[in-house]
Every structure is written in structure tokens, then in C-alpha cells.
Design a protein around this motif. Structure first.
Motif, PDB file in Angstrom:
ATOM      1  N   UNK A  46       0.816  -1.215   0.000  1.00  0.00           N
ATOM      2  CA  UNK A  46       0.000   0.000   0.000  1.00  0.00           C
ATOM      3  C   UNK A  46       0.847   1.261   0.000  1.00  0.00           C
ATOM      4  N   UNK A  47       1.902   1.268   0.788  1.00  0.00           N
ATOM      5  CA  UNK A  47       2.780   2.443   0.836  1.00  0.00           C
ATOM      6  C   UNK A  47       3.465   2.676  -0.502  1.00  0.00           C
ATOM      7  N   UNK A  48       3.914   1.601  -1.159  1.00  0.00           N
ATOM      8  CA  UNK A  48       4.553   1.785  -2.462  1.00  0.00           C
ATOM      9  C   UNK A  48       3.550   2.266  -3.505  1.00  0.00           C
ATOM     10  N   UNK A  49       2.302   1.837  -3.382  1.00  0.00           N
ATOM     11  CA  UNK A  49       1.259   2.343  -4.283  1.00  0.00           C
ATOM     12  C   UNK A  49       1.049   3.845  -4.043  1.00  0.00           C
ATOM     13  N   UNK A  52       3.884   5.789  -5.656  1.00  0.00           N
ATOM     14  CA  UNK A  52       3.672   5.921  -7.105  1.00  0.00           C
ATOM     15  C   UNK A  52       2.607   6.985  -7.389  1.00  0.00           C
ATOM     16  N   UNK A  53       1.505   6.966  -6.641  1.00  0.00           N
ATOM     17  CA  UNK A  53       0.453   7.971  -6.824  1.00  0.00           C
ATOM     18  C   UNK A  53       0.996   9.377  -6.554  1.00  0.00           C
ATOM     19  N   UNK A  54       1.819   9.507  -5.532  1.00  0.00           N
ATOM     20  CA  UNK A  54       2.413  10.810  -5.205  1.00  0.00           C
ATOM     21  C   UNK A  54       3.341  11.274  -6.321  1.00  0.00           C
ATOM     22  N   UNK A  55       4.117  10.358  -6.855  1.00  0.00           N
ATOM     23  CA  UNK A  55       5.004  10.695  -7.964  1.00  0.00           C
ATOM     24  C   UNK A  55       4.196  11.189  -9.168  1.00  0.00           C
ATOM     25  N   UNK A  56       3.106  10.510  -9.481  1.00  0.00           N
ATOM     26  CA  UNK A  56       2.261  10.931 -10.600  1.00  0.00           C
ATOM     27  C   UNK A  56       1.633  12.302 -10.345  1.00  0.00           C
ATOM     28  N   UNK A  57       1.170  12.527  -9.117  1.00  0.00           N
ATOM     29  CA  UNK A  57       0.604  13.839  -8.774  1.00  0.00           C
ATOM     30  C   UNK A  57       1.665  14.923  -8.902  1.00  0.00           C
ATOM     31  N   UNK A  95       3.543  20.171  -3.420  1.00  0.00           N
ATOM     32  CA  UNK A  95       3.701  20.031  -1.973  1.00  0.00           C
ATOM     33  C   UNK A  95       2.841  18.869  -1.471  1.00  0.00           C
ATOM     34  N   UNK A  96       1.613  18.756  -2.003  1.00  0.00           N
ATOM     35  CA  UNK A  96       0.737  17.644  -1.608  1.00  0.00           C
ATOM     36  C   UNK A  96       1.397  16.312  -1.964  1.00  0.00           C
ATOM     37  N   UNK A  97       2.003  16.243  -3.142  1.00  0.00           N
ATOM     38  CA  UNK A  97       2.678  15.016  -3.569  1.00  0.00           C
ATOM     39  C   UNK A  97       3.860  14.694  -2.662  1.00  0.00           C
ATOM     40  N   UNK A  98       4.627  15.706  -2.313  1.00  0.00           N
ATOM     41  CA  UNK A  98       5.781  15.501  -1.421  1.00  0.00           C
ATOM     42  C   UNK A  98       5.309  14.969  -0.067  1.00  0.00           C
ATOM     43  N   UNK A  99       4.246  15.554   0.470  1.00  0.00           N
ATOM     44  CA  UNK A  99       3.725  15.090   1.762  1.00  0.00           C
ATOM     45  C   UNK A  99       3.146  13.685   1.664  1.00  0.00           C
ATOM     46  N   UNK A 103       4.840  10.599   3.555  1.00  0.00           N
ATOM     47  CA  UNK A 103       4.088   9.867   4.571  1.00  0.00           C
ATOM     48  C   UNK A 103       4.283   8.366   4.365  1.00  0.00           C
ATOM     49  N   UNK A 104       4.153   7.925   3.130  1.00  0.00           N
ATOM     50  CA  UNK A 104       4.381   6.513   2.831  1.00  0.00           C
ATOM     51  C   UNK A 104       5.831   6.121   3.124  1.00  0.00           C
ATOM     52  N   UNK A 105       6.777   6.989   2.766  1.00  0.00           N
ATOM     53  CA  UNK A 105       8.181   6.703   3.021  1.00  0.00           C
ATOM     54  C   UNK A 105       8.495   6.587   4.504  1.00  0.00           C
ATOM     55  N   UNK A 106       7.885   7.457   5.296  1.00  0.00           N
ATOM     56  CA  UNK A 106       8.119   7.410   6.742  1.00  0.00           C
ATOM     57  C   UNK A 106       7.553   6.134   7.350  1.00  0.00           C
ATOM     58  N   UNK A 107       6.398   5.711   6.860  1.00  0.00           N
ATOM     59  CA  UNK A 107       5.822   4.451   7.341  1.00  0.00           C
ATOM     60  C   UNK A 107       6.716   3.278   6.934  1.00  0.00           C
ATOM     61  N   UNK A 108       7.175   3.287   5.678  1.00  0.00           N
ATOM     62  CA  UNK A 108       8.041   2.207   5.195  1.00  0.00           C
ATOM     63  C   UNK A 108       9.353   2.107   5.974  1.00  0.00           C
ATOM     64  N   UNK A 109       9.846   3.220   6.480  1.00  0.00           N
ATOM     65  CA  UNK A 109      11.099   3.197   7.237  1.00  0.00           C
ATOM     66  C   UNK A 109      10.961   2.422   8.534  1.00  0.00           C
ATOM     67  N   UNK A 110       9.732   2.349   9.072  1.00  0.00           N
ATOM     68  CA  UNK A 110       9.449   1.573  10.283  1.00  0.00           C
ATOM     69  C   UNK A 110      10.372   1.946  11.439  1.00  0.00           C
ATOM     70  N   UNK A 111      10.556   3.260  11.612  1.00  0.00           N
ATOM     71  CA  UNK A 111      11.371   3.815  12.701  1.00  0.00           C
ATOM     72  C   UNK A 111      10.729   5.125  13.135  1.00  0.00           C
TER      73      UNK A 111
END
Length: 160
Positions: A46-49, A52-57, A95-99, A103-111
């Protein structure tokens, strides 16, 4: 040079905001430590999806700006007020895409550290968006106010 600093420009608020944004993004995406808690596969997928959505936005928003795209919040001299494409949905799609992606990246880091970086990034981008909107109001006047009154800042359907 005489060492007095004459002729050197001091960084403006926009430059400091960009620097803070880069530091926060580094904490979110480049924190050099392994995860400390496990993530279920569905969260990872889900986070990787979302990434990808953020990158497209972000690409949609950047494409709308064309050659006027820049990281500094001060509009380029050739900039015109964009109210179509991604800018019809939110005033700051990049900015919305970056956030969203961060958010997904921070969750994926699991720290915890990337989550703290995400909170700081959210604050920096809130301030940066406000600063940029002041500059856009100076440049485009009432046209920007009309646009801002009908299009939300970062989240579709949410005027904050």
C-alpha cells in the motif's frame, strides 16, 4: 573581496524554507538505520502504491508549471497563475505530492525518526505554502484571492 560581505546577498525566507525542506526529506527518506518494527506485506504494498500515486501527482503539478517550475517559493518572472490541471484540484499539488509520498516513506522506514521528520516536513511545507501564497497575491492580486477561495491548499475538498 574585503571580507565585509558587501555584494553578497543574504538568503531570504524562501531559501531557508527550501533548506529546511531538504533536511526534513533527508530525515524521512535517508535515515541510516534499519527498521525497528515489522510491517505487514499489505502495508508495504500500500505504501509503495501511495509513493507511485504521489510521484504521478507531483509530475502532473510540475508539468502544469512547465519552465516556470522552481524549488524556491518565489514565482519565476515568466510564471503565470495556473488554475487548470492539477491546480484545479489543489493550489499546491507538488507540496501535496511531497507530503503524500513522504508519509508513505516514513511508514516504510518503520522507525520513529522518519515519522518525526515527516511532522517537521509538514510544518515546513505549511509555512512555505503560506509564504508562497503571499508572493502569489503580490504578483496576481485579486485573481489569486478568487482562485484561493475556491480551491483547497493541499487536500481536495478540504478548505483549510
Amino acid at each position: 573581496m574585503d571580507g565585509s560581505g558587501a555584494g553578497r546577498r543574504r538568503p531570504d525566507r524562501g531559501t531557508w524554507l527550501v533548506a529546511a525542506q531538504v533536511v526534513c526529506l533527508g530525515v524521512v527518506w535517508l535515515w541510516p538505520a534499519p527498521p525497528v518494527w515489522p510491517l505487514p506485506t499489505w502495508v508495504v504494498v500500500g505504501c509503495w502504491a501511495v509513493v507511485v500515486a504521489a510521484l504521478l501527482l507531483g509530475l502532473w503539478g510540475a508539468g502544469g508549471l512547465g519552465r516556470a517550475l522552481r524549488i524556491h517559493p518565489r514565482p519565476a518572472d515568466r510564471a503565470r497563475l495556473r488554475t487548470d490541471g492539477a491546480y484545479r484540484v489543489v493550489r499546491h499539488p507538488i507540496y501535496a505530492a511531497v507530503l503524500l509520498g513522504s508519509t508513505a516513506g516514513a511508514v516504510l522506514a518503520a522507525r520513529p525518526e522518519p515519522l518525526i521528520g515527516l511532522a517537521a516536513l509538514s510544518m515546513v511545507l505549511h509555512v512555505k505554502a503560506g509564504y508562497e501564497e503571499g508572493l502569489l497575491r503580490e504578483r496576481f492580486g485579486e485573481a489569486y484571492d478568487v482562485y484561493a477561495s475556491r480551491v483547497p491548499r493541499l487536500v481536495p475538498f478540504m478548505h483549510v
